[in-house]
Design an enzyme around this catalytic site. Structure first.
Site, PDB file in Angstrom:
ATOM      1  N   ASP A  74       0.852  -1.195   0.000  1.00  0.00           N
ATOM      2  CA  ASP A  74       0.000   0.000   0.000  1.00  0.00           C
ATOM      3  C   ASP A  74       0.887   1.244   0.000  1.00  0.00           C
ATOM      4  O   ASP A  74       1.074   1.883   1.036  1.00  0.00           O
ATOM      5  CB  ASP A  74      -0.906  -0.070   1.249  1.00  0.00           C
TER       6      ASP A  74
HETATM    7  C1  SPV Z   1      -6.871   1.820   4.163  1.00  0.00           C
HETATM    8  O1  SPV Z   1      -7.739   0.994   4.483  1.00  0.00           O
HETATM    9  O2  SPV Z   1      -6.259   1.743   3.113  1.00  0.00           O
HETATM   10  C2  SPV Z   1      -6.549   2.923   5.057  1.00  0.00           C
HETATM   11  C3  SPV Z   1      -6.717   2.733   6.482  1.00  0.00           C
HETATM   12  O3  SPV Z   1      -6.110   3.913   4.572  1.00  0.00           O
HETATM   13  S1  SPV Z   1      -5.183   2.172   7.081  1.00  0.00           S
HETATM   14  O4  SPV Z   1      -4.847   0.965   6.399  1.00  0.00           O
HETATM   15  O5  SPV Z   1      -5.368   1.965   8.504  1.00  0.00           O
HETATM   16  O6  SPV Z   1      -4.200   3.228   6.832  1.00  0.00           O
HETATM   17 MG    MG Z   2      -5.369   3.715   2.656  1.00  0.00          MG
END
Ligand code: SPV
Ligand code: MG
Length: 566
Positions: A74
């Site tokens: 991510d």
């Molecule tokens: C997501 O779900 O991608 C978020 C929340 O941004 S977190 O993963 O907690 O950053």
């Molecule tokens: Mg996110």
């Protein structure tokens, strides 16, 4: 659970829904979705709790789960077009509002184009976080969490708001001060700046196990709203501080809770466990309980709906399978070839079936197979009919069972109405059961296949129709006085019904030892032994109740009786 094509909503209507919900309820429950299937589940799941029906109000198109589902970390690696594709899948299979995780929103001009696309699609809200592009996910300790300059971020929000053309769309500023370690004061300082730049609300994020720091923020946020003279919704994502309840969040003034990654994590765990189980056992049987049945997945994605509509408009012809391989000491030809007024039973069966529009007929022959001279049928041989009885004869036609079939004993005559009613009945496995049995049981001088049901058949039942009653035993050893029905030797199996009996048959063939219900072994099993096994394994077997309309040719006396009737 499936999402119906006719339940969909148009972009303008959907976009507006979130604002309306916030006005109406002031607290909204959102769940993550990362593709069409997860959206179908999230959209339709309902939990009945006392008088209340709980459900999710909408979806979070998470960057974490969208990236993970695509096999990426991510880190803003998944491009805009690929994000749009996921969002489109979620929109296609749902009718609730959607909130997009916009990561950092990219550079301001990029963000403007992002807003246009989201607003056009019918998205209700985007949340962008005040970090430098390309951000790192907030939940992993030790990662670099560079926060953006608050003024540059505020300008991005302002530019986004200027591009938006509807009044329904919302841009929420996500503050990462508690993630980046810059503290509560910085968080509130930023909240004020972003709200003044036009943000439609604030999301405060934390990766602590304890909710204390977001609750402290909430207290300060209320003070800020008083200072500003207006209040915008407050959002949180309790992934790590997950013991906090929705009631506590409401008490502290939160308006939106996002369960941000749970469907993906649940699928991830189940996938890993299932794959391991298959490796461990070198087969898939043990993994079955970890998996949804194929039919359930088909149903949820609308495949059964397609099937039903297809069948409504084009009634596909059904096959009939007649096992006729066995020998009977009372007869010196196969029973199906017994002449009734100089016409074989089989010929008469085929004529009745053809009158019902059924032309695809398969006969399994064994004993004196050269005697089968009836044309227009497909013959399959069971040359081991002495060792392997009727159930195995039937399974010689296993690959012809395909999309479903009607099973018929070779030694019965029946009227067209029974077959027509069977074709109109609903169920995956349906047995034709005769209720007239109880009125002539005292005259019975032969062994019949009888049925015991949960409740007694209705006294009024004098016609052909389908009933809701549960079979719990079927077989030849059932006490004549206790039995409720006689099995008429006709049964229907849908495509799923076929899947059930094939799975059970092949499992028993591999693993079963000793008696099989009323048979000395699985090899000598009858058709009703298999049905008993199906029932014992918890599958539904439905009943088409008939009152006469069929006869059996079990012995020489039956021939005379049948000839008198014809
Ligand atoms: C997501 O779900 O991608 C978020 C929340 O941004 S977190 O993963 O907690 O950053
Ligand atoms: Mg996110």
């Amino acid at each position: 659970m499936e999402f119906k094509l006719t339940s969909r909503i148009l972009p303008n209507v959907r976009r507006r829904m979130l604002k309306d919900l916030l006005e109406k309820k002031s607290f909204i429950r959102i769940i993550e979705a990362h593709n069409g299937l997860s959206a179908i589940i999230a959209n339709n799941i309902k939990e009945h709790y006392k008088d209340e029906i709980r459900e999710f109000d909408g979806f979070w198109a998470s960057s974490f789960t969208d990236s993970a589902a695509k096999g990426y970390p991510d880190i803003e690696l998944v491009g805009a077009e690929s994000r749009y594709e996921t969002i489109r899948q979620i929109l296609n299979s749902s009718n609730k509002p959607i909130i997009i995780d916009g990561d950092t929103g990219g550079e301001a001009a990029n963000f403007e184009y992002f807003i246009r696309a989201l607003e056009d699609m019918g998205v209700s809200m985007v949340i962008i976080e005040d970090k430098k592009f390309p951000k790192r996910n907030s939940l992993e300790g030790g990662t670099i969490q560079d926060q953006a300059d608050p003024d540059i971020f505020a300008t991005k929000i302002k530019r986004g708001k200027e591009v938006q053309i509807s009044d329904d769309f919302m841009i929420i500023a996500r503050i990462e001060s508690l993630i980046a370690g810059s503290g509560l004061r910085d968080a509130i300082y930023r909240a004020k700046k972003y709200l003044l730049a036009g943000a439609d609300g604030i999301m405060i994020h934390s990766k602590q196990r304890d909710p204390k720091e977001i609750l402290n923020f909430a207290i300060e946020y209320e003070k800020l709203t008083k200072e500003l003279g207006f209040r915008k919704p407050l959002v949180c994502v309790p992934t790590t501080y997950n013991t906090i309840t929705e009631e506590e969040l409401i008490e502290h003034g939160f308006n939106i809770v996002i369960y941000a990654n749970h469907l993906l994590r649940a699928a991830h765990k189940a996938m890993k466990e299932t794959a391991s189980i298959i490796l461990r056992n070198k087969r898939a049987f043990e993994a079955e309980s970890m998996c949804s049945p194929v039919k359930t997945v088909f149903k949820d994605v609308g495949f059964l709906d397609v099937k039903e509509k297809d069948l409504k408009y084009i009634k596909s012809p059904i096959k009939v399978i007649i096992p006729a391989a066995g020998s009977d000491p009372e007869f010196n030809i196969p029973k199906g070839m017994t002449l009734l007024k100089s016409k074989p039973v089989l010929q008469r069966q085929i004529e009745t079936l053809k009158n019902c529009g059924i032309n695809d007929i398969i006969v399994i022959r064994g004993y004196k197979k050269e005697e089968f001279t009836v044309d227009g049928i497909k013959y399959i041989d069971n040359d081991e009919y002495d060792e392997y009885y009727i159930l195995h004869s039937l399974f010689k036609a296993e690959w012809d069972m395909g999309g479903g079939f009607i099973f018929i004993y070779s030694d019965i005559l029946f009227n067209e109405q029974i077959i027509k009613n069977l074709l109109n009945s609903k169920g995956d496995i349906i047995l034709v059961l005769d209720n007239s049995y109880t009125y002539h049981k005292h005259k019975i001088d032969k062994i019949l296949e009888l049925v015991l049901t949960k409740s007694k058949p209705s006294e009024q039942t004098r016609d052909l129709y389908q009933i809701k009653n549960k079979i719990f035993r079927i077989g030849r050893s059932i006490n004549k006085d206790m039995a409720d029905y006689e099995f008429a030797g006709i049964a229907y199996f849908s495509e799923y019904g076929v899947e059930i009996i094939r799975r059970i048959y092949n499992d028993c063939k591999m693993n079963h030892k000793g008696n099989f219900h009323e048979a000395d072994s699985f090899e000598k099993a009858s058709f009703v032994d298999l049905i008993q096994e199906v029932i014992d394994r918890g599958f539904q077997v439905d009943i088409l109740e008939v009152h006469k309309g069929w006869i059996e040719i079990h012995n020489k006396k039956d021939i005379e009786f049948a000839e008198r009737l014809i």
